[in-house]
Design a protein around this motif. Structure first.
Motif, PDB file in Angstrom:
ATOM      1  N   PRO A 145       0.836  -1.205   0.000  1.00  0.00           N
ATOM      2  CA  PRO A 145       0.000   0.000   0.000  1.00  0.00           C
ATOM      3  C   PRO A 145       0.871   1.256   0.000  1.00  0.00           C
ATOM      4  O   PRO A 145       2.033   1.219   0.432  1.00  0.00           O
ATOM      5  CB  PRO A 145      -0.794  -0.133   1.306  1.00  0.00           C
ATOM      6  CG  PRO A 145      -0.780  -1.597   1.613  1.00  0.00           C
ATOM      7  CD  PRO A 145       0.551  -2.085   1.133  1.00  0.00           C
ATOM      8  N   PRO A 146       0.342   2.364  -0.497  1.00  0.00           N
ATOM      9  CA  PRO A 146       1.124   3.607  -0.520  1.00  0.00           C
ATOM     10  C   PRO A 146       1.724   3.936   0.840  1.00  0.00           C
ATOM     11  O   PRO A 146       1.056   3.844   1.874  1.00  0.00           O
ATOM     12  CB  PRO A 146       0.090   4.656  -0.939  1.00  0.00           C
ATOM     13  CG  PRO A 146      -0.903   3.888  -1.749  1.00  0.00           C
ATOM     14  CD  PRO A 146      -0.994   2.539  -1.088  1.00  0.00           C
ATOM     15  N   GLY A 147       3.011   4.274   0.818  1.00  0.00           N
ATOM     16  CA  GLY A 147       3.707   4.570   2.062  1.00  0.00           C
ATOM     17  C   GLY A 147       4.296   3.365   2.751  1.00  0.00           C
ATOM     18  O   GLY A 147       5.020   3.493   3.730  1.00  0.00           O
ATOM     19  N   ASN A 148       3.967   2.163   2.240  1.00  0.00           N
ATOM     20  CA  ASN A 148       4.472   0.909   2.823  1.00  0.00           C
ATOM     21  C   ASN A 148       4.313   0.909   4.349  1.00  0.00           C
ATOM     22  O   ASN A 148       5.292   0.867   5.104  1.00  0.00           O
ATOM     23  CB  ASN A 148       5.943   0.712   2.452  1.00  0.00           C
ATOM     24  CG  ASN A 148       6.420  -0.719   2.705  1.00  0.00           C
ATOM     25  OD1 ASN A 148       5.644  -1.590   3.109  1.00  0.00           O
ATOM     26  ND2 ASN A 148       7.696  -0.959   2.472  1.00  0.00           N
ATOM     27  N   GLU A 202      -5.537  -4.525  -2.351  1.00  0.00           N
ATOM     28  CA  GLU A 202      -6.470  -3.404  -2.219  1.00  0.00           C
ATOM     29  C   GLU A 202      -7.552  -3.696  -1.186  1.00  0.00           C
ATOM     30  O   GLU A 202      -7.992  -2.797  -0.459  1.00  0.00           O
ATOM     31  CB  GLU A 202      -7.110  -3.099  -3.570  1.00  0.00           C
ATOM     32  CG  GLU A 202      -6.143  -2.543  -4.606  1.00  0.00           C
ATOM     33  CD  GLU A 202      -6.768  -2.430  -5.983  1.00  0.00           C
ATOM     34  OE1 GLU A 202      -6.255  -1.640  -6.784  1.00  0.00           O
ATOM     35  OE2 GLU A 202      -7.776  -3.128  -6.254  1.00  0.00           O
ATOM     36  N   ALA A 220       1.830  -1.231 -12.067  1.00  0.00           N
ATOM     37  CA  ALA A 220       1.716   0.082 -11.416  1.00  0.00           C
ATOM     38  C   ALA A 220       1.475   1.214 -12.414  1.00  0.00           C
ATOM     39  O   ALA A 220       0.988   2.287 -12.029  1.00  0.00           O
ATOM     40  CB  ALA A 220       2.967   0.367 -10.594  1.00  0.00           C
ATOM     41  N   ASN A 223      -2.219   1.529 -12.325  1.00  0.00           N
ATOM     42  CA  ASN A 223      -2.881   1.392 -11.031  1.00  0.00           C
ATOM     43  C   ASN A 223      -2.042   2.103  -9.973  1.00  0.00           C
ATOM     44  O   ASN A 223      -0.901   1.718  -9.715  1.00  0.00           O
ATOM     45  CB  ASN A 223      -3.034  -0.095 -10.681  1.00  0.00           C
ATOM     46  CG  ASN A 223      -3.926  -0.332  -9.485  1.00  0.00           C
ATOM     47  OD1 ASN A 223      -3.933   0.452  -8.537  1.00  0.00           O
ATOM     48  ND2 ASN A 223      -4.679  -1.423  -9.497  1.00  0.00           N
ATOM     49  N   ASP A 224      -2.609   3.138  -9.363  1.00  0.00           N
ATOM     50  CA  ASP A 224      -1.863   3.898  -8.351  1.00  0.00           C
ATOM     51  C   ASP A 224      -2.268   3.529  -6.932  1.00  0.00           C
ATOM     52  O   ASP A 224      -1.995   4.270  -5.986  1.00  0.00           O
ATOM     53  CB  ASP A 224      -2.036   5.402  -8.572  1.00  0.00           C
ATOM     54  CG  ASP A 224      -3.499   5.860  -8.489  1.00  0.00           C
ATOM     55  OD1 ASP A 224      -4.375   5.013  -8.190  1.00  0.00           O
ATOM     56  OD2 ASP A 224      -3.760   7.054  -8.722  1.00  0.00           O
ATOM     57  N   SER A 225      -2.905   2.357  -6.779  1.00  0.00           N
ATOM     58  CA  SER A 225      -3.350   1.954  -5.447  1.00  0.00           C
ATOM     59  C   SER A 225      -2.236   1.302  -4.634  1.00  0.00           C
ATOM     60  O   SER A 225      -2.432   0.977  -3.469  1.00  0.00           O
ATOM     61  CB  SER A 225      -4.530   0.977  -5.553  1.00  0.00           C
ATOM     62  OG  SER A 225      -4.104  -0.273  -6.093  1.00  0.00           O
ATOM     63  N   PHE A 226      -1.076   1.086  -5.248  1.00  0.00           N
ATOM     64  CA  PHE A 226       0.043   0.474  -4.535  1.00  0.00           C
ATOM     65  C   PHE A 226       1.357   1.048  -5.059  1.00  0.00           C
ATOM     66  O   PHE A 226       1.394   1.723  -6.095  1.00  0.00           O
ATOM     67  CB  PHE A 226       0.038  -1.048  -4.711  1.00  0.00           C
ATOM     68  CG  PHE A 226       0.289  -1.496  -6.130  1.00  0.00           C
ATOM     69  CD1 PHE A 226       1.582  -1.781  -6.571  1.00  0.00           C
ATOM     70  CD2 PHE A 226      -0.758  -1.637  -7.035  1.00  0.00           C
ATOM     71  CE1 PHE A 226       1.811  -2.189  -7.877  1.00  0.00           C
ATOM     72  CE2 PHE A 226      -0.531  -2.051  -8.339  1.00  0.00           C
ATOM     73  CZ  PHE A 226       0.762  -2.325  -8.765  1.00  0.00           C
ATOM     74  N   GLU A 227       2.414   0.788  -4.330  1.00  0.00           N
ATOM     75  CA  GLU A 227       3.751   1.164  -4.779  1.00  0.00           C
ATOM     76  C   GLU A 227       4.635  -0.062  -4.790  1.00  0.00           C
ATOM     77  O   GLU A 227       4.313  -1.082  -4.168  1.00  0.00           O
ATOM     78  CB  GLU A 227       4.346   2.260  -3.889  1.00  0.00           C
ATOM     79  CG  GLU A 227       4.544   1.882  -2.443  1.00  0.00           C
ATOM     80  CD  GLU A 227       5.053   3.059  -1.598  1.00  0.00           C
ATOM     81  OE1 GLU A 227       6.064   2.879  -0.887  1.00  0.00           O
ATOM     82  OE2 GLU A 227       4.431   4.144  -1.657  1.00  0.00           O
ATOM     83  N   THR A 229       8.319  -1.803  -4.068  1.00  0.00           N
ATOM     84  CA  THR A 229       9.545  -1.645  -3.287  1.00  0.00           C
ATOM     85  C   THR A 229      10.778  -1.820  -4.173  1.00  0.00           C
ATOM     86  O   THR A 229      10.699  -2.294  -5.303  1.00  0.00           O
ATOM     87  CB  THR A 229       9.620  -2.669  -2.147  1.00  0.00           C
ATOM     88  OG1 THR A 229       9.790  -3.990  -2.705  1.00  0.00           O
ATOM     89  CG2 THR A 229       8.366  -2.642  -1.295  1.00  0.00           C
TER      90      THR A 229
END
Length: 295
Positions: A145-148, A202, A220, A223-227, A229
């Motif tokens: 998730p964004p920001g891990n 998600e 990605a 899809n911007d719902s995750f980042e 690593t």
């Protein structure tokens, strides 16, 4: 059956096959294998030259393999295979979408002639099939998730936090990484494909999704719902080449000779660059080295 080499069609209907579920025998060109009778005997390359194509196990995981809406089979692995086979007098390939954990059984039973799907080399697989020299070398990453929020960057992080749930494909190299690292089954979330892996992330059913770095970066883009690593430092080196049935040692040697020549051409560099892989990494890696990966 008439084969149109200009139509790189996807042979559908086997994609649902999994280990433990028999694959149905079917006929294409001049080759037919009854279920359970094993792969056809004789040279697979000669058979391909006779019928004009080879049946190839693939998946839909860009940039390793990609299925276009019209059934065209492309991606780094199939494109290299197609190029080398053409140099060997085989016009084209027919793609058969098969889940990763069913690919080797399909090869052994004669459902397909070769695997070209980013099926990464590891000890267990190398003991069952005859791999060519590598054409791609890859790294692994987590989708988070964004920001891990759980700070998941290594396999050790997963082991240190028993509450973490990690999504993986069944029979995939990534599931093998977790099993080899002794990550408990309770922490592994099995997903059907890349899309359902992202959906699990998600929906909160998984805290991270372990997949090759390039695959996640491709997902990605839309899809911007995750980042994604950085590459996982404690994941083993990975790579793949085409996989043939074990008895095809002479064919693999012939293929490797032509593959080595193709690797020295600008066409190989352009193909690798197109799909985001390092051509020199493929030139420097060896099957012997990559087959040492545990799992």
């Amino acid at each position: 059956m008439t084969h149109d080499p200009s139509r790189r069609r996807l042979l559908r209907g086997i994609g649902a096959a999994t280990v433990g579920v028999p694959l149905l025998g079917w006929s294409t060109g001049c080759t037919f294998t009854e279920p359970g009778t094993g792969a056809p005997k004789g040279s697979v390359l000669d058979r391909g030259r006779d019928q004009g194509y080879l049946k190839v196990a693939i998946f839909n995981e860009p940039p390793y393999t990609k299925l276009e809406v019209d059934g065209t089979v492309t991606g780094a692995e199939p494109d290299v295979l197609r190029a080398v086979l053409k140099r060997l007098g085989i016009d084209d390939i027919d793609g058969v979408r098969i889940e990763y954990d069913a690919m080797i059984p399909a090869l052994k039973s004669g459902q397909v002639d070769v695997i070209a799907a980013g099926l990464f080399m590891k000890q267990s697989r190398c003991s069952e099939v005859a791999y060519t020299e590598p054409v791609i070398v890859s790294t692994e990453s987590f989708a988070v998730p964004p920001g891990n929020p759980d700070k998941v960057t290594t396999i050790q992080d997963v082991l240190d936090n028993p509450k973490l749930k990690i999504a993986v494909l069944p029979g995939g190299f990534e599931e093998g990484i977790l099993i080899s690292a002794k990550v408990p089954e309770s922490q592994r979330v099995i997903v059907r494909d890349n899309v359902t892996g992202v959906e699990a992330l998600e929906a909160g059913r998984a805290d991270a999704f372990l997949l090759p770095t390039l695959s996640l970066e491709g997902l990605a883009k839309d899809n911007d719902s995750f980042e994604v690593t950085d590459p996982v430092e404690d994941a083993p080196a990975t790579g793949s080449g085409a996989a043939f049935e074990q008895s095809q040692t002479d064919d693999v040697a012939e293929y490797n000779d032509e593959l080595a020549k193709f690797k020295q051409t600008s066409d190989f560099d352009e193909l690798m660059d197109k799909w985001g892989f390092d051509a020199d990494a493929a030139r420097n890696a060896t099957t012997e080295e990559l087959c040492k990966a545990e799992g």
